[in-house]
Design an enzyme around this catalytic site. Structure first.
Site, PDB file in Angstrom:
ATOM      1  CE1 TYR A  14      -4.067  -2.033   4.813  1.00 52.06           C
ATOM      2  CE2 TYR A  14      -3.522   0.229   4.235  1.00 52.06           C
ATOM      3  CZ  TYR A  14      -3.857  -1.057   3.855  1.00 52.06           C
ATOM      4  OH  TYR A  14      -3.971  -1.373   2.524  1.00 52.06           O
TER       5      TYR A  14
ATOM      6  CB  SER B 219      -0.902   0.003   1.245  1.00 52.06           C
ATOM      7  OG  SER B 219      -1.520   1.258   1.434  1.00 52.06           O
TER       8      SER B 219
END
Length: 346
Positions: free
Chosen positions: A152, A127
């Site tokens: 995350y 990501s």
């Protein structure tokens, strides 16, 4: 080619599975179909895939090692594309254990399964969140990413480190893709563009963080899928020029590679909202709020290495992409929009 796609009921997973099935590949889908967001949307995505004879689906959790091993024992798998993960920056503030279970334990199980079953290439989703506190633009995979600002992001950075370890120890070719704000049809309801659309149609106020001073490298789903497909037949090889004294984090002496996959054209959030309003034929009241914990002000992908490697070149403009999304959204939810030159009445 026989390809295992984890997260096949997800946004990217469904679109990628469909493209690969249309091209004649065998796809084994794997997904827990959890309730992080609307389960019916996930079921409806799977309905797009079920008509293909070469599609098989396993509804199991990656954190369940025995279930994943059963899948590998039942199927002949050439390539694994790991898209399953607990997503979302803000949700990681509320439920951190979900990220450890899925993104760390689940990914460990995927790596072990690849190790013991002779998988030829592992492609996995990272990501743009891994860039964290970095401010140099555009973001480059050759930059260090040691200061994540959300759990995350930390789990995604961990995935990249874990993949390198398995490339080093077991010679497994691994390719990590840092996704940049993917949007499009059959998208994720937890993403801003989806919730903006819902609130605009319902006449509700939308929350705009950092007082609207945000920029995102919005990337349309078809472009993301094209990039992944191009990489299938290009497993990384050991880089003989890799310098241990000046190490490039994006490559290695092991068969390991990292790429950004984005649009390479950051857009101001307020311009994004204006384009969405145009295609919906409605204006929305905005509540301007400060930056939220875990967020970053801007993302901007340097995609030169991916272009050089496989000719990746995003082709979908924001205007075109948002029109596709709005057309899908009003059809899926059976909504009639005001008649304008930029919106479709259904």
């Amino acid at each position: 080619m026989s390809i295992l796609i984890t997260g096949a009921a997800g946004f990217v997973g469904m679109h990628l599975s469909k493209r690969l099935l249309e091209e004649g590949n065998t796809v084994i889908g794997y997904d827990s179909v959890n309730d992080y967001y609307d389960v019916q949307l996930k079921r409806d995505r799977l309905e797009v895939l079920y008509p293909f004879d070469s599609f098989t689906f396993y509804e199991d959790d990656l954190a369940d090692r025995e279930a994943l091993n059963h899948c590998f024992n039942q199927e002949s798998i050439d390539v694994v594309i790991n898209l399953a993960a607990q997503a979302g920056v803000r949700y990681s503030l509320e439920n951190p254990h979900a990220y450890i279970d899925s993104n760390i334990q689940g990914f460990t199980n995927v790596l072990e399964a690849c190790r013991h079953n002779g998988v030829k290439h592992l492609i996995y989703a990272s990501s743009s969140s891994v860039y964290g506190a970095n401010v140099n633009m555009p973001f480059s995979t050759s930059d260090e990413v040691n200061h994540p600002v959300s759990l995350y992001a930390a789990t995604k950075k961990s995935n990249e480190l874990m993949a390198h370890t398995y490339s080093h120890l077991y010679d497994i070719p691994t390719t990590g893709l840092r996704f940049f704000t993917v949007y499009g049809t059959h998208g994720r309801p937890d993403m801003a563009y989806y919730s903006f659309t819902k609130n605009i149609i319902e006449g509700k106020t939308i929350k705009v963080f950092n007082n609207g001073e945000m920029m995102r490298d919005f990337t349309y789903i078809d472009d993301i899928v094209d990039g992944i497909v191009r990489l299938l037949d290009h497993p990384p090889e050991a880089n003989p020029s890799w310098d241990r004294e000046n190490p490039d984090p994006s490559t290695s002496y092991a068969p390991y590679q990292l790429y950004n996959i984005g649009n390479n054209q950051p857009v101001k959030l307020m311009d994004f909202i204006s384009t969405l309003e145009k295609h919906l034929g409605m204006e929305v009241e905005k509540e301007f709020l400060p930056m939220q914990p875990g967020d970053v002000e801007a993302t901007y992908a340097n995609i030169d290495p991916l272009q050089e490697a496989v000719g990746f070149s995003p082709r979908t403009s924001l205007d075109e992409g948002l029109k596709h999304f709005v057309d899908w959204y009003v059809t899926y939810y059976d909504i009639t929009l005001p008649q304008t030159s930029d919106s479709t009445t259904l």
